[in-house]
Design a protein around this motif. Sequence first.
Motif, PDB file in Angstrom:
ATOM      1  N   GLY A 388      27.219  36.268  66.186  1.00  0.00           N
ATOM      2  CA  GLY A 388      25.777  36.138  66.247  1.00  0.00           C
ATOM      3  C   GLY A 388      25.056  37.448  66.422  1.00  0.00           C
ATOM      4  N   GLU A 389      25.786  38.576  66.304  1.00  0.00           N
ATOM      5  CA  GLU A 389      25.179  39.893  66.522  1.00  0.00           C
ATOM      6  C   GLU A 389      25.469  40.872  65.390  1.00  0.00           C
ATOM      7  OE1 GLU A 389      26.352  41.424  70.278  1.00  0.00           O
ATOM      8  OE2 GLU A 389      25.475  39.783  71.429  1.00  0.00           O
ATOM      9  N   THR A 390      26.694  40.847  64.871  1.00  0.00           N
ATOM     10  CA  THR A 390      27.084  41.816  63.847  1.00  0.00           C
ATOM     11  C   THR A 390      26.455  41.440  62.511  1.00  0.00           C
ATOM     12  OG1 THR A 390      29.200  42.102  64.973  1.00  0.00           O
ATOM     13  CG2 THR A 390      29.008  42.977  62.736  1.00  0.00           C
ATOM     14  N   MET A 391      25.723  42.395  61.938  1.00  0.00           N
ATOM     15  CA  MET A 391      24.957  42.107  60.733  1.00  0.00           C
ATOM     16  C   MET A 391      25.758  42.457  59.484  1.00  0.00           C
ATOM     17  SD  MET A 391      20.919  42.382  60.544  1.00  0.00           S
ATOM     18  CE  MET A 391      20.753  44.131  60.869  1.00  0.00           C
ATOM     19  N   GLY A 392      25.609  41.643  58.463  1.00  0.00           N
ATOM     20  CA  GLY A 392      26.184  41.880  57.145  1.00  0.00           C
ATOM     21  C   GLY A 392      25.273  41.266  56.103  1.00  0.00           C
ATOM     22  N   GLU A 393      25.810  41.025  54.919  1.00  0.00           N
ATOM     23  CA  GLU A 393      25.019  40.469  53.826  1.00  0.00           C
ATOM     24  C   GLU A 393      25.511  39.061  53.494  1.00  0.00           C
ATOM     25  OE1 GLU A 393      23.815  41.456  49.150  1.00  0.00           O
ATOM     26  OE2 GLU A 393      25.017  42.879  50.322  1.00  0.00           O
ATOM     27  N   ILE A 394      24.578  38.143  53.293  1.00  0.00           N
ATOM     28  CA  ILE A 394      24.954  36.789  52.887  1.00  0.00           C
ATOM     29  C   ILE A 394      25.464  36.833  51.446  1.00  0.00           C
ATOM     30  CG2 ILE A 394      24.179  34.424  52.500  1.00  0.00           C
ATOM     31  CD1 ILE A 394      22.001  34.880  54.544  1.00  0.00           C
ATOM     32  N   ASP A 425      20.274  39.530  51.314  1.00  0.00           N
ATOM     33  CA  ASP A 425      19.752  39.115  52.618  1.00  0.00           C
ATOM     34  C   ASP A 425      20.723  39.524  53.722  1.00  0.00           C
ATOM     35  OD1 ASP A 425      17.346  37.924  51.845  1.00  0.00           O
ATOM     36  OD2 ASP A 425      18.356  36.063  51.304  1.00  0.00           O
ATOM     37  N   LEU A 426      20.212  40.195  54.730  1.00  0.00           N
ATOM     38  CA  LEU A 426      21.023  40.618  55.864  1.00  0.00           C
ATOM     39  C   LEU A 426      21.009  39.535  56.939  1.00  0.00           C
ATOM     40  CD1 LEU A 426      19.856  44.336  56.131  1.00  0.00           C
ATOM     41  CD2 LEU A 426      21.741  43.368  54.809  1.00  0.00           C
ATOM     42  N   ALA A 427      22.178  39.279  57.512  1.00  0.00           N
ATOM     43  CA  ALA A 427      22.286  38.142  58.422  1.00  0.00           C
ATOM     44  C   ALA A 427      23.423  38.344  59.405  1.00  0.00           C
ATOM     45  CB  ALA A 427      22.513  36.853  57.626  1.00  0.00           C
ATOM     46  N   VAL A 428      23.491  37.441  60.370  1.00  0.00           N
ATOM     47  CA  VAL A 428      24.626  37.342  61.291  1.00  0.00           C
ATOM     48  C   VAL A 428      25.226  35.953  61.123  1.00  0.00           C
ATOM     49  CG1 VAL A 428      23.634  38.963  62.948  1.00  0.00           C
ATOM     50  CG2 VAL A 428      23.181  36.507  63.202  1.00  0.00           C
ATOM     51  N   GLN A 429      26.452  35.788  61.632  1.00  0.00           N
ATOM     52  CA  GLN A 429      27.100  34.479  61.603  1.00  0.00           C
ATOM     53  C   GLN A 429      27.546  34.151  63.024  1.00  0.00           C
ATOM     54  OE1 GLN A 429      29.809  34.173  58.329  1.00  0.00           O
ATOM     55  NE2 GLN A 429      29.698  31.950  58.275  1.00  0.00           N
ATOM     56  N   TYR A 430      27.264  32.919  63.434  1.00  0.00           N
ATOM     57  CA  TYR A 430      27.548  32.505  64.800  1.00  0.00           C
ATOM     58  C   TYR A 430      28.968  31.931  64.917  1.00  0.00           C
ATOM     59  CZ  TYR A 430      22.686  33.258  66.068  1.00  0.00           C
ATOM     60  OH  TYR A 430      21.477  33.840  66.334  1.00  0.00           O
ATOM     61  N   PRO A 431      29.456  31.771  66.130  1.00  0.00           N
ATOM     62  CA  PRO A 431      30.812  31.225  66.306  1.00  0.00           C
ATOM     63  C   PRO A 431      31.015  29.860  65.632  1.00  0.00           C
ATOM     64  CG  PRO A 431      30.075  32.207  68.355  1.00  0.00           C
ATOM     65  CD  PRO A 431      28.894  32.229  67.427  1.00  0.00           C
ATOM     66  N   ASP A 432      29.926  29.065  65.517  1.00  0.00           N
ATOM     67  CA  ASP A 432      30.063  27.757  64.857  1.00  0.00           C
ATOM     68  C   ASP A 432      29.977  27.873  63.338  1.00  0.00           C
ATOM     69  OD1 ASP A 432      27.373  28.297  64.537  1.00  0.00           O
ATOM     70  OD2 ASP A 432      26.648  26.516  65.585  1.00  0.00           O
ATOM     71  N   GLY A 433      29.908  29.112  62.817  1.00  0.00           N
ATOM     72  CA  GLY A 433      29.873  29.337  61.380  1.00  0.00           C
ATOM     73  C   GLY A 433      28.490  29.344  60.776  1.00  0.00           C
ATOM     74  N   TYR A 434      27.463  29.014  61.556  1.00  0.00           N
ATOM     75  CA  TYR A 434      26.107  28.963  61.015  1.00  0.00           C
ATOM     76  C   TYR A 434      25.568  30.374  60.797  1.00  0.00           C
ATOM     77  CZ  TYR A 434      25.570  23.898  61.580  1.00  0.00           C
ATOM     78  OH  TYR A 434      25.707  22.547  61.458  1.00  0.00           O
ATOM     79  N   ILE A 435      24.893  30.545  59.671  1.00  0.00           N
ATOM     80  CA  ILE A 435      24.334  31.832  59.264  1.00  0.00           C
ATOM     81  C   ILE A 435      22.875  31.912  59.710  1.00  0.00           C
ATOM     82  CG2 ILE A 435      23.614  33.166  57.231  1.00  0.00           C
ATOM     83  CD1 ILE A 435      26.122  32.004  55.808  1.00  0.00           C
ATOM     84  N   LYS A 436      22.453  33.095  60.113  1.00  0.00           N
ATOM     85  CA  LYS A 436      21.061  33.329  60.489  1.00  0.00           C
ATOM     86  C   LYS A 436      20.591  34.628  59.848  1.00  0.00           C
ATOM     87  CE  LYS A 436      17.154  33.595  62.918  1.00  0.00           C
ATOM     88  NZ  LYS A 436      15.966  32.800  62.569  1.00  0.00           N
TER      89      LYS A 436
END
Length: 548
Positions: A388-394, A425-436
């Motif tokens: 939920g913190e490390t940013m990458g690209e969707i 789009d730059l985003a993070v991914q949470y432990p449950d796999g959901y993208i933000k």
Amino acid sequence: MPRIFDQDLPRTEANHAPLSPLSFIERTAEVYPQRLAVVHGTLRRSWGEVYVRCRRLASALRGAGVGRNDTVAVMLPNTPPMVEAHFGIPMAGAVLNALNTRLDAPTLAFMLDHGEARVVIVDPEFAGVMREALALRQSSEPLLVIDVEDPVYGGPVQRIGSLTYEAFLAGGDPQFAWALPGDEWDAIALNYTSGTTGNPKGVVYHHRGAALNALSNILEWDMPKHAAYLWTLPMFHCNGWCFPWTVAARAGVNVCLRKVEAQAIFDAIRDHGVTHYCGAPIVHGLLVNAPEAMKAGVPAGVKAMVAGAAPPASMIEGMEQMGFDLTHVYGLTEVYGPATVCAKHGEWDALDIGERARLNARQGVRYHLERDARVLDPQTMQPVPQDGETMGEIMFRGNIAMKGYLKNPQATQEAFAGGWFHSGDLAVQYPDGYIKIKDRSKDIIISGGENISSIEVEDVLYRHPDVLAAAVVAKADPKWGETPCAFVELKAGAQTTAEAIVAHCKKHLAGFKVPRAVVFGELPKTSTGKIQKFELRKQAGSAAAIDV
């Protein structure tokens, strides 16, 4: 050496057929020929009647010399001919190019030329701009122009074509023996991106992707048979997120709507038992902020789908008060519209509105029939930690991705580099796999070496009770390089100050993220309700900063 399951088990017409949404209308017309398919003003048509009209359209196009991989453009609002175009044109083997009705003549002329349109079908509301576009075409190839007549349209009518749509259909065979594409990889539609920098790119859809995304829409929404779908979303936008084909698959009702207005939407919901509709946040906000008297008698349980900016808490709360069920999806033109969904969990209902808004603001997980969607490091092409913190690209891969960009092999190669579609789009991914989503790569604001997500600042602005719409862009700063500049559109009757907006932001953001300039006024938007940040960047250069 061939294995036993590769021997004497051939693919034949008996056990294999190409996937195509054309099969949806064929089945529905066979099984539910008398079911209501289209509502438009006083017009009512059954699925049997719509299917015949689509076959007539396909036959007439063939008679006009249109064949496989020829482009047929349409300049239409959400009316019955637009529904028919989604079936009749590909039934002829041709490719549907639904033009954005908000575009200017030079851009439309480029699209007609670039897509090599053989035919264009035009609604009377857009005859003027299309006449200009036709005069600006560079191509010398002949272009058949067909005029639609619509009694619901109350404006002036000018004929620019050689015949009317109804006359054209009358010349078609109602029993036309159309066929599925020889290959499901064949093109079904051409959609142009916004083209904010240079000419727009032509995104090519295939039959397989159109069919699978249409079915995914059903699965994400648990969309029932005979659902009544209201066309608030333009069908020219990613082919209406593939919902013309979805509605056909469910033998549903297309409730047509020429203009998106709160009164017309509430009237349609009441009068036609609308169960589902889609739109950008501005459409839902229009309903939430409508006068209470306008909402009287609107039944609870309407399913609404929102894409674009994440729905703020005020919107979620407002929709709940109306009894509407809001689903958040995310996607791009290149992935047929929505390709991820914030799939809700039952236990979320017990949470307070703030926490529900936080969870529902995420772009979620891949659509059922998309192979994969995840956040990757664009340099290494490896998944980022799901913290939920490390940013990458969707990035996306699989069934619901375009064929590529028309006549642009370099852009296609870049978009699919490494075996994934790069969204930008730059985003993070949470432990449950959901993208933000955190931001578009071009929308990150770098202030004093610190990255600021414009979306994070916008989320805070939307929490202010007086804010209807907000957008944040970078403003050049001699000391920090860039600082956030907030553009704010207030709700009707609301009054506040730049200082009050800044004070609100200070409560929720680190100091360096707080806007240094606040500009009030109506925000420029596309025809689909997306805020045009490229226009705001132009204005940001003259926006006055305030002392924070």
